[in-house]
Design a protein around this motif. Sequence first.
Motif, PDB file in Angstrom:
ATOM      1  N   PRO A 192     -44.746 -62.440  75.812  1.00  0.00           N
ATOM      2  CA  PRO A 192     -45.387 -63.006  76.995  1.00  0.00           C
ATOM      3  C   PRO A 192     -46.899 -62.899  76.944  1.00  0.00           C
ATOM      4  O   PRO A 192     -47.600 -63.655  77.590  1.00  0.00           O
ATOM      5  N   LYS A 193     -47.420 -61.960  76.156  1.00  0.00           N
ATOM      6  CA  LYS A 193     -48.863 -61.702  76.225  1.00  0.00           C
ATOM      7  C   LYS A 193     -49.663 -62.427  75.168  1.00  0.00           C
ATOM      8  O   LYS A 193     -50.873 -62.264  75.086  1.00  0.00           O
ATOM      9  N   GLY A 194     -48.995 -63.203  74.342  1.00  0.00           N
ATOM     10  CA  GLY A 194     -49.754 -63.836  73.282  1.00  0.00           C
ATOM     11  C   GLY A 194     -50.288 -62.825  72.294  1.00  0.00           C
ATOM     12  O   GLY A 194     -51.285 -63.067  71.627  1.00  0.00           O
ATOM     13  N   ILE A 197     -49.514 -64.679  67.408  1.00  0.00           N
ATOM     14  CA  ILE A 197     -49.846 -66.099  67.305  1.00  0.00           C
ATOM     15  C   ILE A 197     -49.388 -66.564  65.940  1.00  0.00           C
ATOM     16  O   ILE A 197     -49.670 -65.923  64.921  1.00  0.00           O
ATOM     17  N   ASP A 203     -56.336 -70.232  59.200  1.00  0.00           N
ATOM     18  CA  ASP A 203     -56.804 -70.421  60.585  1.00  0.00           C
ATOM     19  C   ASP A 203     -56.782 -69.099  61.334  1.00  0.00           C
ATOM     20  O   ASP A 203     -57.687 -68.791  62.110  1.00  0.00           O
ATOM     21  N   LEU A 204     -55.712 -68.370  61.119  1.00  0.00           N
ATOM     22  CA  LEU A 204     -55.562 -67.113  61.864  1.00  0.00           C
ATOM     23  C   LEU A 204     -56.653 -66.124  61.498  1.00  0.00           C
ATOM     24  O   LEU A 204     -57.140 -65.390  62.354  1.00  0.00           O
ATOM     25  N   ALA A 207     -59.685 -67.204  63.324  1.00  0.00           N
ATOM     26  CA  ALA A 207     -59.552 -66.890  64.752  1.00  0.00           C
ATOM     27  C   ALA A 207     -59.709 -65.395  64.988  1.00  0.00           C
ATOM     28  O   ALA A 207     -60.322 -64.970  65.966  1.00  0.00           O
ATOM     29  N   ARG A 211     -62.554 -63.613  67.264  1.00  0.00           N
ATOM     30  CA  ARG A 211     -62.268 -62.710  68.371  1.00  0.00           C
ATOM     31  C   ARG A 211     -63.107 -61.434  68.244  1.00  0.00           C
ATOM     32  O   ARG A 211     -63.603 -60.893  69.220  1.00  0.00           O
TER      33      ARG A 211
ATOM     34  N   TYR B 411     -36.858 -66.757  84.298  1.00  0.00           N
ATOM     35  CA  TYR B 411     -37.270 -66.174  85.573  1.00  0.00           C
ATOM     36  C   TYR B 411     -37.555 -67.275  86.585  1.00  0.00           C
ATOM     37  O   TYR B 411     -37.856 -68.401  86.231  1.00  0.00           O
ATOM     38  N   LYS B 468     -48.465 -75.296  75.059  1.00  0.00           N
ATOM     39  CA  LYS B 468     -47.236 -74.514  75.086  1.00  0.00           C
ATOM     40  C   LYS B 468     -47.357 -73.285  74.179  1.00  0.00           C
ATOM     41  O   LYS B 468     -46.974 -72.188  74.534  1.00  0.00           O
ATOM     42  N   THR B 469     -47.887 -73.510  72.950  1.00  0.00           N
ATOM     43  CA  THR B 469     -47.987 -72.391  72.010  1.00  0.00           C
ATOM     44  C   THR B 469     -49.451 -72.008  71.824  1.00  0.00           C
ATOM     45  O   THR B 469     -50.348 -72.829  72.020  1.00  0.00           O
ATOM     46  N   SER B 470     -49.649 -70.757  71.430  1.00  0.00           N
ATOM     47  CA  SER B 470     -51.007 -70.295  71.158  1.00  0.00           C
ATOM     48  C   SER B 470     -51.547 -71.050  69.959  1.00  0.00           C
ATOM     49  O   SER B 470     -50.828 -71.320  69.000  1.00  0.00           O
ATOM     50  N   ASP B 471     -52.810 -71.375  70.003  1.00  0.00           N
ATOM     51  CA  ASP B 471     -53.413 -72.173  68.948  1.00  0.00           C
ATOM     52  C   ASP B 471     -53.997 -71.276  67.870  1.00  0.00           C
ATOM     53  O   ASP B 471     -54.860 -70.447  68.136  1.00  0.00           O
ATOM     54  N   ALA B 472     -53.508 -71.446  66.647  1.00  0.00           N
ATOM     55  CA  ALA B 472     -53.964 -70.563  65.571  1.00  0.00           C
ATOM     56  C   ALA B 472     -55.433 -70.786  65.264  1.00  0.00           C
ATOM     57  O   ALA B 472     -56.179 -69.851  65.014  1.00  0.00           O
ATOM     58  N   ALA B 473     -55.870 -72.037  65.276  1.00  0.00           N
ATOM     59  CA  ALA B 473     -57.232 -72.326  64.836  1.00  0.00           C
ATOM     60  C   ALA B 473     -58.265 -71.730  65.768  1.00  0.00           C
ATOM     61  O   ALA B 473     -59.275 -71.189  65.328  1.00  0.00           O
ATOM     62  N   SER B 474     -58.032 -71.802  67.065  1.00  0.00           N
ATOM     63  CA  SER B 474     -59.050 -71.323  67.990  1.00  0.00           C
ATOM     64  C   SER B 474     -58.707 -69.960  68.563  1.00  0.00           C
ATOM     65  O   SER B 474     -59.547 -69.311  69.153  1.00  0.00           O
ATOM     66  N   GLY B 475     -57.450 -69.552  68.417  1.00  0.00           N
ATOM     67  CA  GLY B 475     -57.035 -68.290  69.011  1.00  0.00           C
ATOM     68  C   GLY B 475     -56.762 -68.418  70.490  1.00  0.00           C
ATOM     69  O   GLY B 475     -56.524 -67.438  71.170  1.00  0.00           O
ATOM     70  N   LYS B 480     -47.979 -69.496  78.613  1.00  0.00           N
ATOM     71  CA  LYS B 480     -47.323 -68.236  79.027  1.00  0.00           C
ATOM     72  C   LYS B 480     -48.226 -67.052  78.741  1.00  0.00           C
ATOM     73  O   LYS B 480     -48.411 -66.162  79.586  1.00  0.00           O
ATOM     74  N   ALA B 481     -48.802 -67.054  77.533  1.00  0.00           N
ATOM     75  CA  ALA B 481     -49.688 -65.946  77.148  1.00  0.00           C
ATOM     76  C   ALA B 481     -50.934 -65.937  78.019  1.00  0.00           C
ATOM     77  O   ALA B 481     -51.463 -64.872  78.344  1.00  0.00           O
ATOM     78  N   HIS B 484     -49.876 -64.452  81.528  1.00  0.00           N
ATOM     79  CA  HIS B 484     -49.637 -63.016  81.418  1.00  0.00           C
ATOM     80  C   HIS B 484     -50.892 -62.287  80.990  1.00  0.00           C
ATOM     81  O   HIS B 484     -51.200 -61.208  81.476  1.00  0.00           O
ATOM     82  N   GLY B 485     -51.635 -62.876  80.059  1.00  0.00           N
ATOM     83  CA  GLY B 485     -52.861 -62.224  79.588  1.00  0.00           C
ATOM     84  C   GLY B 485     -53.836 -62.018  80.714  1.00  0.00           C
ATOM     85  O   GLY B 485     -54.376 -60.929  80.902  1.00  0.00           O
TER      86      GLY B 485
END
Lengths: 372, 511, 389
Positions: A192-194, A197, A203-204, A207, A211, B411, B468-475, B480-481, B484-485
């Motif tokens: 849930p918290k990301g 990734i 890319d990671l 990123a 960060r 939920y 929907k999903t976290s983006d790898a390129a930009s972080g 959802k994240a 919650h984040g």
Amino acid sequence: MAISRRKFLGSIGAAAVGGVTGALGKAYGASNKHFKGYPDSYGVLHDVTKCIGCRKCEDACNVVNALPKPEKSFEDLSVLEEKRRTDAGVYTVVNQFDVEGKKVFAKKQCNHCLEPACASACFVKAFTKTKQGAVVYNEKLCVGCRYCMVACPFEVPAYEYDDALTPSVTKCTMCYPLILEGKLPGCVEACPKGALIFGKRDDLIKAAWQRIYKYPDQYTAHVYGEHEMGGTSWLYLSGVSFSDVGMREDLGIKSAPELTAGPLAAVPIIVGLWPVLLTGVYAITKRKEKIAEQEKESAVARTLEQAQEDTAQKLEKLKAKMTQEKTSAINFEVKKALEEAAKKAEEEAGAQTEADASEEENASDESMKEDE
Amino acid sequence: MIVAVILGLLPVLGQTGTKKAGNVAGPDVIAIDLSKEMASNEMKPVKFFHAKHNQAVEGRCEQCHVRDKETLVFKFKRTDQPPTKELYHENCISCHAEKKAAGRESGPLAAECRSCHGALAEPPDTAWTKIPFSKSLHYIHESSEFIVSTAKGQTDNCSACHHNANEKSRQIYYTKGEESACVYCHKETKTQDVRSIRDASHDSCVACHEKLGSKKIKAGPVTCYGCHDVREQAKIEVVKTVPRLKRNQPDVALMTGLSSSGKNPKYLMNPVAFNHVGHETRAESCKVCHHESLKKCSDCHTPAGDVKGDFIRLEQAMHSVQSGQSCVGCHNQKTTASDCAGCHAMMPSTNLLDTSCAVCHNTPDNQVVADEKMKPVLAQKMVSSRAKTHETIDAEKIPEIVQISILADEYKPSEFPHRKVVQAITKRIEKSELANAFHKDQQALCMGCHHNSPRSMEPPRCASCHGKTSDAASGRPGLKAAYHGQCITCHQEMGIKEVLATDCIKCHAKK
Amino acid sequence: MGAQMTQPANRKLTPFNVITGMIIVAGIIFTVLRFTKGIGAVTNLDNNTPWGIWIGFDLLCGVALAAGGYTTSAACYIFGLKQYHSAVRPAILTAFLGYALVVFALHYDVGRPWRLPYPIFISQGTSSLLFEVGLCVFLYLTVLFIEFTPAAFEWLGFKKIRSVVVKLTLLLTIFGVVLSTLHQSSLGALFMIAPSKLHPLWYSGYLPVYFFISSMFAGMSMVIFEGTLAHRWLHDKMDETHLKEASGVALGFAKAASFIMMGYLAIKLIGISIDDNWQYLVTGWGAWFLFELLGFVAAPAILFAMGAREKNLTMVRWAAGWTVLGIILNRLNISIIAFNYHLPSADRYFPSLMEIGTSVFIVTIGVVVYRFVTTRMPILHEHPDYKEH
């Protein structure tokens, strides 16, 4: 110490080659080959600062891989009080760490190394590093030797020790079938918290460093897995030192295959050289034996010759001596006989004279008579 | 083989020689290191347990320290002669031997070299914490009737501690109005002319405490941990409102920077009307900003950079985000407080919004002020005109409950008590002048969550930017994240213990 | 009547037979457990320690101590030292049995033993040193088997095929030395993949060299050691040549072993200095390392040298036994004791009784088969028909 020269040479030669191959091994290990991963391969970035220890990733992994349900449900967070490791049927665990009074959580699973130690160690190629980055296991080939478990520096693979006939090695698969379909690995989807990734490894890494630059107070300036053990597909960011969250920082950047490249390189050299050396030693030995044999023979022959000569000489001497003796003996006998004969002749002569005298008288009588 | 075994065990056995430290785990370990004084030194520095010895001599400092005109000199058995090996050996070991002869617990004796000179010596580990000489502490000393001025004709006792030094004549003297912090001259390591801060402060502070203490006057600590242990530090009385230090400092200052030349010179940036007196109450002591001297920042930190300022340019001295001494840096550090961190923890500290510049560079008139005396007047005008109150939004305009249903799966949708949360955040920071200065009004707070978009009463949906999903390129986190984040991090940073991160159903019921 | 009945029974129920019989029965029980309940039911292996004494002792020590085969046959046939001739067959038999038992033991340790041929015939993991070990052991076992067959053929009377095989002796010996070098060193190289798990005093880039060199004197010591046992228990099976040459073999190997062990000490020291590991010598692990090196390599080496010089067979025999213990200690150190040294003691490994029992069972089988073969086939003596060997 009486060690023969051939033995000494033979052993020195063997030792020299051994040393050379050892040194060669080191030089080979220091080669400048560097595998940066398959292009566009995937990875997962785990931001430890974001993990809250909810264990939803463990739950999802269990469901997606149809693993046996554990004793305590995944909602039971009391399991975090003890450090756990991956186990048979438990591909990933979340552990809790107390760092300077704060609770920090970190997820642990196979890191899908760029040059996996398990794949290098496996003698039946039961592990494959796929182009997508996942390191997958083929239970159809696995013999169960567990060398992969010895080799893995992160202590990840587990074994089904309680399965008598079909035990397998178990570890995270990066949900390989799912990522082939373009879906997310189970844990990444569930978080849930990301804190996880999924994306292209390159890319990671970018990123992750972004960060770190953006929030320098919140992160240690290091992306774990960028270089460790040659690089892994699972990358980590942390706000505290990585050793504080159970990750070894003393593994170095050499990949596992590099560590064994040296000895492996020595194998063909030994196969090529040893027969030559050993045959050589054998040939030298045989040659020496032959020479020794020949020398022995010629020594024997010479001695025999010498002995014969000696004997002949001795024989000659003996002959001469004997001849001499014989001659002197003969002379002696002759002399003796002559003397005796002379003596006898004298005696005879004396007796003859008397006899002669008497005979003459007689004879003359006789003759006178005869004449008549 | 027996020999081999014994040889092999020796290293293990040898380690039993060092006695373990006492159970006083604290800032009482002093390293006695004569490597500078001695040409050849084979032995490792001695880890000297001061507190243990304090106990052993039952608090009688004279057993080891000499008095020089009533004042204790905190060197071992000497005033200022250089230390020697013999000094330490003879005095330490003789005392140990005496204690041993008396049948009491004693330290190592003559033949036990490595018991003092640790077999496997590490640097002395210590839980030593620097004691911040805060305004409160200063005031306690300033207001004490037992600390009297040494200079003639002074009503206040500044001269008891503060002095200047004449480098040439090597004399100290006192001049009123030139008092400054000890660390401006007394640095970490001693120099030829100046004692280290450690020696200076011990000789001044501890000696005085000891003197007063011996006269049965309540004074400060005389033991190491009395000042340098965090727990003991917490016990020191804190004076909440300290009267302003009288050091002829300005109330306000106009910071101007470079100016153009010619007939109508103009400042090349909007000057900063700096509220000096306001900042005096915020900082722990003057040293926080005036870290090397009480001069103006621009005296050493010139716009181009100067050796006096360690080549840190004026711009960096004012704006460096990482530093604790720059304006921006200090403001940045304040955002780590739990009242602020809920939003600020998630904001990149490297982001200096151009709208923030005007908060400090608030003098619109660039005309160069020729008369120096007019500068504070202008500055005071600007400072006084700043709004002190915080404009709030009409509560009705803030949505009360926001239903977040976009991701409802396992939920139920979350019924987010939006207005309550906004008001709670507002309440926590409404007294902070720093916050109010930068936030200007309550609507700015919206951007803590409704970020990366312009100020608006109808900010864009989170789903506009969070996929929907976290983006790898930009972080960038997925939706959802992102939810919650944002929420969980805020709760964690602001210390809201009632809402546990792992308590899912607190925010959204299960289906 | 009763006395007659007990007579034959007594003959079979010797103490040796009774004890080995009990061990074998126990071993069969462990085998059944292992293959019905899994490895976990019989051993103390876990995920942190995948290799225990079945690898550490049965495999590593077994292979090291079976090195007498190649050393003896090399001495006799390659270096032409005919005085070792009588020792070749017993050494080959020990080696063959040793390697056969190693493979047998592997069937217990490995998860799916019926797949043991896979790495050779189905999927070759050539990046793995274990592949190297497996291939060479497989080939060497074949070589040893062929080298052993002349004795069996003599026993069975197959004259023609026996003479064919005998002609291959030199080739097989050379092949044997090559294969032995490869797999002895590869066993050491196995651990090079895990520097983070093996204590720095034992981990070295020279591990393959250490294993190979130590296998030489391990084999020689084992030949002396088992020769001592054979003299004690199988004396009547030995012929004149054997008895005459025995002391020469022991003294010769003692000299050689002593020399090689000194060299081994030197390269161990070189290994420490190259990695600058001197600081570890003054720790607890360092004491243990020195104990192994000085107590079980240097000391027996000196004893070997003294025994060889004074022609003192008793000293030589003690030194041999001592060296064998040292080899076992070294292999156990690397595989079990100094391995995972970084883990907390709660996570460390100690073998279970059944694990130990299985190893004892496997060694017992070796002893029993050795006795069977030497009491029937011309190992310790020459077959009267084949004097001209």
